[in-house]
Design a protein around this motif. Structure first.
Motif, PDB file in Angstrom:
ATOM      1  N   ILE A 121      36.611  39.464 -49.729  1.00 49.85           N
ATOM      2  CA  ILE A 121      37.678  39.328 -48.741  1.00 49.85           C
ATOM      3  C   ILE A 121      37.813  37.868 -48.303  1.00 49.85           C
ATOM      4  CG2 ILE A 121      36.164  39.986 -46.793  1.00 49.85           C
ATOM      5  CD1 ILE A 121      39.916  40.717 -47.235  1.00 49.85           C
ATOM      6  N   SER A 122      39.057  37.395 -48.355  1.00 48.62           N
ATOM      7  CA  SER A 122      39.324  36.003 -47.997  1.00 48.62           C
ATOM      8  C   SER A 122      40.806  35.890 -47.648  1.00 48.62           C
ATOM      9  CB  SER A 122      39.015  35.087 -49.176  1.00 48.62           C
ATOM     10  OG  SER A 122      39.892  35.403 -50.236  1.00 48.62           O
ATOM     11  N   LEU A 123      41.182  34.729 -47.093  1.00 47.13           N
ATOM     12  CA  LEU A 123      42.589  34.538 -46.759  1.00 47.13           C
ATOM     13  C   LEU A 123      43.445  34.564 -48.012  1.00 47.13           C
ATOM     14  CD1 LEU A 123      42.345  31.772 -44.016  1.00 47.13           C
ATOM     15  CD2 LEU A 123      42.806  34.196 -43.698  1.00 47.13           C
TER      16      LEU A 123
ATOM     17  N   ARG B 177      42.965  36.325 -50.605  1.00 47.64           N
ATOM     18  CA  ARG B 177      43.181  37.709 -51.019  1.00 47.64           C
ATOM     19  C   ARG B 177      44.223  38.397 -50.154  1.00 47.64           C
ATOM     20  NH1 ARG B 177      39.039  42.235 -50.793  1.00 47.64           N
ATOM     21  NH2 ARG B 177      40.670  43.802 -50.911  1.00 47.64           N
ATOM     22  N   LEU B 178      44.321  37.960 -48.894  1.00 44.16           N
ATOM     23  CA  LEU B 178      45.352  38.539 -48.024  1.00 44.16           C
ATOM     24  C   LEU B 178      46.737  38.264 -48.605  1.00 44.16           C
ATOM     25  CD1 LEU B 178      44.188  37.730 -44.376  1.00 44.16           C
ATOM     26  CD2 LEU B 178      43.958  39.859 -45.660  1.00 44.16           C
TER      27      LEU B 178
ATOM     28  N   ILE C 250      47.222  40.582 -51.483  1.00 43.85           N
ATOM     29  CA  ILE C 250      47.412  41.942 -50.975  1.00 43.85           C
ATOM     30  C   ILE C 250      48.841  42.127 -50.479  1.00 43.85           C
ATOM     31  CG2 ILE C 250      46.823  43.440 -49.011  1.00 43.85           C
ATOM     32  CD1 ILE C 250      43.897  42.539 -49.412  1.00 43.85           C
TER      33      ILE C 250
ATOM     34  N   ARG D  91      51.653  44.671 -51.742  1.00 40.14           N
ATOM     35  CA  ARG D  91      52.153  45.679 -50.800  1.00 40.14           C
ATOM     36  C   ARG D  91      53.662  45.845 -50.961  1.00 40.14           C
ATOM     37  NH1 ARG D  91      50.163  44.757 -44.827  1.00 40.14           N
ATOM     38  NH2 ARG D  91      51.189  42.783 -45.197  1.00 40.14           N
TER      39      ARG D  91
ATOM     40  N   GLU E 130      50.047  40.978 -37.721  1.00 36.98           N
ATOM     41  CA  GLU E 130      48.952  40.652 -38.646  1.00 36.98           C
ATOM     42  C   GLU E 130      48.479  39.211 -38.421  1.00 36.98           C
ATOM     43  OE1 GLU E 130      49.827  41.465 -42.800  1.00 36.98           O
ATOM     44  OE2 GLU E 130      48.664  39.697 -43.383  1.00 36.98           O
TER      45      GLU E 130
ATOM     46  N   ILE F 172      46.575  39.027 -35.216  1.00 38.77           N
ATOM     47  CA  ILE F 172      45.179  39.499 -35.365  1.00 38.77           C
ATOM     48  C   ILE F 172      44.320  38.396 -35.971  1.00 38.77           C
ATOM     49  CG2 ILE F 172      43.703  41.119 -36.637  1.00 38.77           C
ATOM     50  CD1 ILE F 172      46.014  43.176 -36.329  1.00 38.77           C
ATOM     51  N   LEU F 173      44.871  37.739 -37.000  1.00 34.15           N
ATOM     52  CA  LEU F 173      44.112  36.645 -37.641  1.00 34.15           C
ATOM     53  C   LEU F 173      43.774  35.552 -36.633  1.00 34.15           C
ATOM     54  CD1 LEU F 173      45.900  36.197 -41.090  1.00 34.15           C
ATOM     55  CD2 LEU F 173      43.579  36.993 -40.684  1.00 34.15           C
TER      56      LEU F 173
ATOM     57  N   ALA G 129      41.325  32.467 -36.656  1.00 33.10           N
ATOM     58  CA  ALA G 129      42.039  31.685 -37.679  1.00 33.10           C
ATOM     59  C   ALA G 129      42.810  30.551 -37.013  1.00 33.10           C
ATOM     60  CB  ALA G 129      42.997  32.576 -38.457  1.00 33.10           C
TER      61      ALA G 129
ATOM     62  N   MET H  66      45.308  27.988 -41.154  1.00 35.51           N
ATOM     63  CA  MET H  66      44.913  29.150 -41.965  1.00 35.51           C
ATOM     64  C   MET H  66      46.071  30.134 -42.075  1.00 35.51           C
ATOM     65  SD  MET H  66      41.073  29.869 -40.617  1.00 35.51           S
ATOM     66  CE  MET H  66      39.721  28.733 -40.898  1.00 35.51           C
TER      67      MET H  66
END
Lengths: 220, 403
Positions: free
Chosen positions: B6-8, B10-11, B14, B18, B300, B303-304, B309, B313
């Motif tokens: 898991i990393s930024l 990968r976000l 993702i 999506r 989202e 939340i980061l 973050a 980031m």
């Protein structure tokens, strides 16, 4: 003192209306303390909590945590400070929906570090402590309200913060889950992390070292 | 899935996964831009090189052919359309006496049937080694010896098995060299000295080819190439020829290339306009889509920020998405353009009926690299505004926006 809040004020403008959501709040919280701030909706408690978390710049006043004046820090310094010292449990929609519970909990750690075996063990330990280890591979949409809250608390604890801030963590929970969450906060405070939670629930007076009431932006 | 991954970055992946249709749409949009930029540049450069080849290979200031055969002559030069036409060899002498003419040399054209070597008929061009100034200078780039009797030099597009021998009209001829590609009609020509072409002519006659029936080889030529003397301009010499020699069609070397150049300018303008229109449209679509995507994910990003973050980031999550789209779109566009341009090189050249010569590999590689770089710059630029805007918003307010 771990937290020193002085004359904290936040004003909003909505069209021609000027609202003072938080009005000159001063507060100190010590290490190991579990503080509950109660108040009705619109009393300014969420705004106060977000300023304590470094998420909302106050119009006036200061927040000093562990000697650092949050709003004197640069974005990078404040972000790192938040990551290392403040655990924040937001109200509702706490997670990145495409990540598993485990990944969501690990994410704060991965922002500044590579994941190591120690961190993995720590995540598992926190999940066990909160009784949700079996949920680690679940996605947020598969969790009940209580499970979501406990998972959000787990994420807030992953970097072993000095302070845990929780925004209405029991608002949509039944009595059983409310008890589980509040017991967890009591445990966390005893283990050395200060806890400040806000709530509009009047039925939790048996918890907390201190209960403060908030009304019209002021602590009374 | 490795949970430690898991990393930024990968976000970003993702989020692209999506919304597969939206991501695919953005990639296609970027690919279209890359396709046009890369394909258009290659096409444009190929036409430029083709034009340069014609100019270089023609080697004469003026070409004189029988009256009414100027289009056929241009077809031979530019498009490799085999043709034959003749006028009396005495024209060469007449032309040599015109004021302003420095050198003259004649050529003899002959076409083959397709039965002996080639899927399509080929053009023979016979030159006089004693007077030639147009063909031999560039033939020397591929063949340094004297082109003897029954030896030929073949254009790059002539189908040849490498045996050293080619057969025409039932006779064998030695292949002395294969010329480099020019992207012009010269690529389907076969060059030989006048004695060899005479041999081919006689062989064709023996085989019963009717087109040679009423032609006397010794007294006929197909074209006369002229080099003008220093101090004269082409128009003056053309005027002098018109005044002194009848029954000839005059083709100015520069007219051929300037006509093509005019066509190229028009083509280039269309290409640039197309690139501009699609470019502007793509940029608008990219800006709107990234803006929509970022707004949908305000919580989202909130939340980061809440877990520590930095603004940078948050920006990097969005920019990474744009970079992935740019890389995928850029590479896809280049591959598509390469798939169209390279295998169908000859087909394109025949279709547009203009000289067409692909740039060198290094130039193609550099253009590909430049296109990839552009593809990696444009999408992130279109995403930058939305990314910076969301990163600067107050986190608490961002998190409450979707409530």
């Amino acid at each position: 003192m771990l937290i020193e809040v002085k004359n904290l004020t936040r004003k909003y403008s909505r069209g021609l209306r000027h609202i003072t959501a938080v009005d000159g709040v001063s507060l100190t919280v010590g290490k190991d303390e579990f503080v509950i701030i109660k108040g009705e909706s619109g009393s300014g408690k969420s705004t106060l909590l977000s300023m304590l978390a470094g998420l909302l710049k106050p119009t006036e006043g200061s927040v000093v945590i562990s000697g650092e004046n949050l709003y004197k820090l640069s974005d990078k310094e404040l972000s790192l400070f938040r990551n290392r010292h403040i655990g924040y449990v937001p109200q509702g929609h706490e997670f990145l929906s495409e990540l598993t519970v485990y990944e969501n909990i690990l994410l704060p750690q991965r922002l500044y570090n590579k994941a190591s075996g120690d961190v993995k063990d720590r995540v598992i330990e926190i999940l066990n402590r909160l009784g949700i280890s079996e949920l680690k591979d679940s996605y947020p949409s598969e969790l009940s309200g209580g499970e979501r809250k406990r998972s959000a608390i787990a994420r807030a604890l992953v970097n072993a913060p000095d302070i845990l801030l929780a925004d209405e963590p029991t608002s949509d929970l039944d009595r059983k889950n409310t008890t589980i969450v509040l017991d967890a906060f009591s445990e966390i405070a005893k283990s050395g992390t200060a806890v400040i939670m806000i709530t509009h629930d009047d039925h939790i007076s048996s918890y907390g070292d201190r209960i403060l009431n908030m009304e019209k932006g002021k602590l009374i | 899935m490795n949970q430690n991954d898991i990393s930024l970055k990968r976000l970003s992946v993702i989020n692209l996964r999506r919304h597969p249709f939206r991501s695919a749409g953005l990639i296609v949009m970027t690919a279209l831009l890359a396709f046009l930029a890369f394909g258009g540049s290659i096409l444009s450069l190929s036409l430029d090189r083709g034009l340069e080849s014609v100019s270089t290979r023609l080697g004469a200031d003026i070409m004189v052919v029988p009256i009414g055969y100027d289009k056929e002559a241009e077809g031979v030069l530019l498009r490799g359309e085999p043709s034959y036409f003749y006028f009396d060899k005495s024209v060469e002498t007449q032309l040599s006496e015109v004021e302003g003419v420095d050198k003259v040399t004649s050529q003899f054209f002959l076409t083959s049937s397709n039965q002996d070597c080639c899927a399509i008929p080929v053009q023979f061009i016979g030159f006089d080694p004693d007077t030639d100034f147009a063909v031999q200078p560039w033939i020397k780039e591929s063949y340094s010896g004297d082109l003897g009797e029954n030896s030929i030099i073949i254009g790059n597009d002539i189908l040849y098995d490498g045996s050293g021998i080619m057969k025409f009209f039932g006779k064998e001829y030695k292949v002395a060299a294969v010329l480099d590609k020019t992207g012009t009609g010269f690529d389907t020509d076969i060059y030989a000295n006048i004695e060899t072409v005479k041999d081919l002519f006689e062989a064709a006659k023996d085989k019963g080819f009717r087109f040679t029936d009423d032609i006397n080889f010794e007294s006929s030529v197909s074209s006369v190439l002229i080099k003008i003397s220093d101090g004269y301009d082409i128009d003056t010499v053309v005027h002098n020829i018109r005044m002194n020699v009848d029954g000839v069609q005059i083709i100015k070397g520069k007219t051929i290339t300037s006509d093509i150049s005019d066509n190229l300018s028009g083509f280039r303008l269309v290409l640039i306009l197309l690139l501009l229109v699609i470019g502007i449209f793509s940029v608008i679509v990219l800006i709107m889509t990234f803006s929509l995507s970022v707004n949908e994910r305000r919580r989202e990003f909130g939340i980061l920020r809440s877990i520590g973050a930095t603004k940078g980031m948050v920006v990097s999550v969005v920019i990474n998405e744009a970079l992935i789209i740019g890389a995928a779109g850029g590479i896809l566009g280049i591959l598509l353009a390469a798939t169209v341009l390279f295998p169908f090189n000859t087909y394109i050249s025949n279709s547009i009926k203009l000289p067409y010569l692909l740039p060198d590999g290094a130039v193609i590689f550099a253009l590909g690299l430049l296109t990839v770089i552009l593809s990696l710059i444009i999408p992130p630029l279109t995403a930058a505004y939305s990314a910076v805007k969301i990163s600067r918003a107050e986190t608490y307010l961002t998190m409450r926006d979707n409530d």
